[in-house]
Write a protein that holds these residues in place. Structure first.
Motif, PDB file in Angstrom:
ATOM      1  N   TRP A  60     -25.384   4.885 -31.065  1.00 11.81           N
ATOM      2  CA  TRP A  60     -24.511   3.979 -30.341  1.00 11.81           C
ATOM      3  C   TRP A  60     -24.227   2.724 -31.156  1.00 11.81           C
ATOM      4  O   TRP A  60     -25.111   2.192 -31.841  1.00 11.81           O
ATOM      5  N   PRO A  67     -23.480  -3.356 -22.440  1.00 11.35           N
ATOM      6  CA  PRO A  67     -23.140  -2.385 -21.393  1.00 11.35           C
ATOM      7  C   PRO A  67     -23.415  -2.970 -20.016  1.00 11.35           C
ATOM      8  O   PRO A  67     -24.196  -3.914 -19.853  1.00 11.35           O
ATOM      9  N   ILE A  70     -27.400   1.249 -17.809  1.00  8.50           N
ATOM     10  CA  ILE A  70     -28.088   2.186 -18.705  1.00  8.50           C
ATOM     11  C   ILE A  70     -28.681   3.293 -17.853  1.00  8.50           C
ATOM     12  O   ILE A  70     -29.473   3.026 -16.935  1.00  8.50           O
ATOM     13  N   ARG A 173     -18.991  -0.145 -18.380  1.00 11.05           N
ATOM     14  CA  ARG A 173     -19.506   0.665 -19.494  1.00 11.05           C
ATOM     15  C   ARG A 173     -20.963   1.015 -19.221  1.00 11.05           C
ATOM     16  O   ARG A 173     -21.806   0.140 -19.048  1.00 11.05           O
ATOM     17  N   TRP A 174     -21.235   2.317 -19.184  1.00 12.19           N
ATOM     18  CA  TRP A 174     -22.578   2.819 -18.930  1.00 12.19           C
ATOM     19  C   TRP A 174     -23.063   3.619 -20.128  1.00 12.19           C
ATOM     20  O   TRP A 174     -22.329   4.452 -20.655  1.00 12.19           O
ATOM     21  N   LEU A 175     -24.305   3.374 -20.529  1.00 13.10           N
ATOM     22  CA  LEU A 175     -24.923   4.150 -21.597  1.00 13.10           C
ATOM     23  C   LEU A 175     -25.705   5.311 -20.999  1.00 13.10           C
ATOM     24  O   LEU A 175     -26.290   5.182 -19.910  1.00 13.10           O
ATOM     25  N   GLU A 198     -21.271   6.458 -22.262  1.00 14.51           N
ATOM     26  CA  GLU A 198     -21.335   6.393 -23.726  1.00 14.51           C
ATOM     27  C   GLU A 198     -22.688   6.925 -24.183  1.00 14.51           C
ATOM     28  O   GLU A 198     -23.726   6.611 -23.594  1.00 14.51           O
ATOM     29  N   TYR A 200     -26.097   7.463 -26.025  1.00 13.43           N
ATOM     30  CA  TYR A 200     -27.145   6.704 -26.709  1.00 13.43           C
ATOM     31  C   TYR A 200     -28.264   7.699 -27.033  1.00 13.43           C
ATOM     32  O   TYR A 200     -29.265   7.806 -26.319  1.00 13.43           O
TER      33      TYR A 200
END
Length: 255
Positions: A60, A67, A70, A173-175, A198, A200
């Motif tokens: 990432w 973000p 998570i 935005r979420w990891l 996204e 990670y």
């Protein structure tokens, strides 16, 4: 069909055949089984199967900014042992718990969600999320920052239940934190569930391209990598056939 199980089954079958009028076939099957065992344990087979999975998503890029949340996929805590000993027992993939602890310190405003119930067909009271929460709190993640999803039994349910739980807003935005080899299937599932996340990746099992043709002198290591890789490829095929992913090997967004 997993290597260790399959090889044991073939070995037993070869012994049984050698006690019958098909003894010649049994001896041939035993020889083939031994060769397959050697390939799975000592050859680069496991690395060759793992590399396309682990290299599919790059690490990432933090330069894109903080973000909003998570998501941590379960799979690291042994629920049965944890319940038996009344303390969290991390069997493997501990990086799935270490990484969010570091991310939580780096991004103090990000929500932390752990998703994982039990993978057992017969449900038990022991849920992975509860034990994982203890670990995360012990390494510095404040309890009030944690959201736990305790009912999912597989990655598809991880995605569906987590989306329902957090109700992500447009533009957030979420990891997604999970093992690198598991990331392609996980990303494909979350996309299919309508939750844009996204990648990670953590918990790599090989160093990279330089290890592609490396042999090992520790059979258990080679068998472990082959087993993990084949399990994931079988999962990718099964989830694609069930329509739970949009492609066989999901990759980064085209943009």
């Amino acid at each position: 069909m997993l290597p260790i199980n399959l090889l044991v089954e073939l070995g037993i079958l070869s012994v049984v055949l050698m006690a019958t009028r098909f003894a010649a076939l049994g001896r041939k099957l035993a020889a083939v089984t031994l060769i397959l065992l050697a390939l799975a344990a000592f050859s680069p087979l496991g690395n060759l199967l793992l590399y396309p999975l682990e290299s599919r998503f790059a690490p990432w890029d933090p330069s894109r900014g903080a973000p909003d949340g998570i998501i941590v996929l379960g799979g690291s805590v042994d629920t049965d042992l944890s319940a038996a000993h009344r303390t969290p027992v991390v069997g493997h993939a501990a990086d799935r718990l270490f990484a969010p602890a570091e991310l939580a310190r780096r991004y103090p405003n990000a929500r932390i969600v752990f998703t994982g119930g039990t993978a057992r067909l017969v449900s038990t009271e022991s849920r992975e999320a509860d034990h994982a929460a203890t670990v995360l709190e012990n390494v510095g993640v404040a309890k009030e920052r944690l959201t736990l999803e305790r009912d999912s039994r597989n990655t598809w349910e991880n995605a569906i239940f987590t989306r329902q739980l957090v109700s992500p807003k447009p533009g957030e935005r979420w990891l997604l934190v999970t093992s690198a080899f598991h990331m392609p299937r996980s990303m494909g599932i979350f996309r299919k569930a309508g939750f844009n996340v996204e990648a990670y990746p953590v918990d790599w099992r090989m160093g990279g391209r330089a290890d592609l043709f490396s042999f090992t002198n520790v059979g258990a290591d080679g068998l472990g990598r082959t087993d993990v890789a084949l399990r994931e490829w079988i999962g990718l095929v099964a989830y694609r056939l069930m329509g739970r992913t949009g492609e066989l090997l999901p990759g980064p967004d085209k943009d």
